[in-house]
Design a protein around this motif. Structure first.
Motif, mmCIF file in Angstrom:
data_model
loop_
_atom_site.group_PDB
_atom_site.id
_atom_site.type_symbol
_atom_site.label_atom_id
_atom_site.label_comp_id
_atom_site.label_asym_id
_atom_site.label_seq_id
_atom_site.Cartn_x
_atom_site.Cartn_y
_atom_site.Cartn_z
ATOM 1 N N HIS A 93 0.828 -1.195 0.082
ATOM 2 C CA HIS A 93 0.067 -0.091 0.073
ATOM 3 C C HIS A 93 0.705 1.043 0.124
ATOM 4 C CE1 HIS A 93 -3.270 2.611 0.713
ATOM 5 N NE2 HIS A 93 -3.442 2.398 2.028
ATOM 6 N N HIS A 130 -1.874 -2.108 10.561
ATOM 7 C CA HIS A 130 -1.969 -1.257 11.715
ATOM 8 C C HIS A 130 -2.558 -2.069 12.801
ATOM 9 C CE1 HIS A 130 -1.868 2.794 9.795
ATOM 10 N NE2 HIS A 130 -2.957 2.470 8.589
ATOM 11 N N TYR A 137 -12.134 2.163 12.966
ATOM 12 C CA TYR A 137 -11.121 2.093 12.182
ATOM 13 C C TYR A 137 -11.751 1.937 10.854
ATOM 14 C CZ TYR A 137 -7.246 0.821 9.094
ATOM 15 O OH TYR A 137 -6.522 0.835 7.933
ATOM 16 N N ASP A 154 1.251 6.628 5.258
ATOM 17 C CA ASP A 154 1.328 6.256 6.492
ATOM 18 C C ASP A 154 2.300 4.987 6.507
ATOM 19 O OD1 ASP A 154 -1.166 5.420 5.265
ATOM 20 O OD2 ASP A 154 -1.854 4.802 7.193
ATOM 21 N N HIS A 155 2.280 4.235 5.344
ATOM 22 C CA HIS A 155 3.085 2.986 5.100
ATOM 23 C C HIS A 155 4.229 3.239 3.934
ATOM 24 C CE1 HIS A 155 -0.173 1.456 7.170
ATOM 25 N NE2 HIS A 155 -1.143 1.854 6.310
HETATM 26 FE FE1 FEO Z 1 -4.568 3.516 3.749
HETATM 27 FE FE2 FEO Z 1 -3.055 2.955 6.523
HETATM 28 O O1 FEO Z 1 -3.431 3.589 4.913
#
Ligand code: FEO
Length: 382
Positions: free
Chosen positions: A76, A214, A183, A80-81
């Motif tokens: 992804h 996560h 989430y 954040d990744h």
């Molecule tokens: Fe869609 Fe944790 O990014």
């Protein structure tokens, strides 16, 4: 932290972030997960947000014990990744990147990395590390279009990208059940059809462990997690009950809504009330997905909806919210128009039923309003 003897967790917790994606309050923090598979060849599974770059690179070096990583698998590309891909590529000039063909096309938007180092894979392609074999499955729109998930065949581990992730830093031991729906419904909730497609693919695999990007690694009986994802992604409610959401300026709409909630409870309904002016909209979105019936009570403001109600309905619309029954209560001292505005939003959503009875109060709930409330109560229960 080890997932298995040869698969190590190298992710980082972020306990100082205030708003994830600049919108979701993170009281328990969040983790950006990443893993290293040690074999004849070494694969790193995703990187982390640049907020955690330094700690992550330290974790990776510790696990590598002086060896060089051969591959970075990017499931992804959201920052954040992917935030540390550039730093990793610089630190290890020989590392090759494996990602979906779509991600390969998008990568130059994020980093300047020589194209010869990047392999775009297709559905079912494999990559051997020695005793481990990675197999790639496309999961478009299980949050972004370039997403894929990676299945490690020998240890039966699914690296599931955002899928099965949750809020909460790992060090805070937040149970998956506590934050996963918040989430999922806010981050991935819009993409139910894509999640359903991924679940169908996952059903063909023998999965023993799920490693999301996560939250905690999931092991043991995975059925409850998969069942939740199936439920949420099919837009089915979790509870038979009534959620009463209210947006009130001076308290009269709130009083009317809370009294109606008491009447629903007295009639035997499971009821949850939610003050849209005090709760974060992401909480309200989550609750709306959970209940099968929702009563919206809003005051009219500036000839329109009160902003807190407008905000909720905007969010539900963009989350592809559907398949629920609504009751409407409006307030307006001289020109109530809130119900008309709420209806406009709801009619733009799929498979929404709106009770014929709309309760209109002028400033405060009065005894003369009682028949309308009783009619709404009967209809929302019917
Ligand atoms: Fe869609 Fe944790 O990014």
């Amino acid at each position: 932290m080890k997932v298995t003897d040869t698969i190590k967790y190298v992710g980082v917790d972020d306990t100082t972030i205030d708003l994830f994606e600049s919108q979701y309050p993170m009281e328990e923090g969040i983790s950006y997960n990443s893993y290293v598979i040690l074999d004849d060849k070494i694969a790193i599974m995703d990187t982390v947000d640049r907020r955690g770059s330094e700690e992550w690179l330290k974790n990776v070096r510790e696990v590598l014990e002086g060896r060089q990583p051969d591959y970075l698998v990017v499931d992804h590309l959201e920052p954040d990744h992917s935030g540390t891909i550039g730093a990793l590529a610089e630190a290890y000039p020989d590392i090759k990147i494996y990602c979906s063909a779509k991600a390969k096309g998008m990568l130059p938007n994020f980093f300047d990395i020589d194209e010869s180092r990047i392999t775009g894979v297709a559905e079912g392609d494999t990559l051997s590390l020695g005793s481990h074999t990675l197999q790639f499955f496309m999961a478009p729109m299980v949050h972004w279009p370039e997403v894929m998930v990676t299945y490690e065949k020998s240890e039966k581990v699914l690296f599931s990208a955002d899928g099965f992730g949750t809020f909460g830093a790992i060090q805070n031991n937040v149970p998956w059940e506590q934050e996963a729906s918040h989430y999922y419904l806010n981050i991935v909730g819009k993409y139910g059809a894509s999640v359903q497609a991924l679940l169908k693919k996952a059903a063909t695999l023998d999965i023993k462990t799920i490693c999301p990007l996560h939250g905690p690694v999931l092991t043991g009986d995975l059925t409850p997690y998969i069942e939740k994802y199936d439920l949420w992604s099919s837009y089915k409610p979790e509870f038979h009950g009534v959620l009463v959401c209210y947006a009130s300026v001076h308290g009269h709409t709130k009083e009317a809504a809370l009294r109606f909630a008491e009447e629903l409870e007295a009639a035997g309904e499971k009821v949850k009330t939610l003050d849209l002016t005090r709760e974060h909209v992401s909480e309200a979105v989550e609750k709306c997905f959970q209940y099968d019936r929702i009563v919206l009570a809003s005051v009219t403001y500036d000839g329109a909806l009160f902003p807190a109600m407008e905000d909720l309905l905007y969010h539900l619309e963009i989350k592809n919210f559907q398949n629920r029954k609504f009751g409407l209560i409006e307030n307006g001292s001289w020109g109530p128009i809130a119900a008309k505005k709420m209806r406009e939003h709801l009619e733009a959503m799929k498979d929404i039923t709106i009770c014929d009875t709309v309760v209109t109060i002028k400033t405060r709930r009065k005894p003369s309003d009682q028949p309308a409330f009783e009619a709404l109560l009967k209809e929302i229960r019917g």
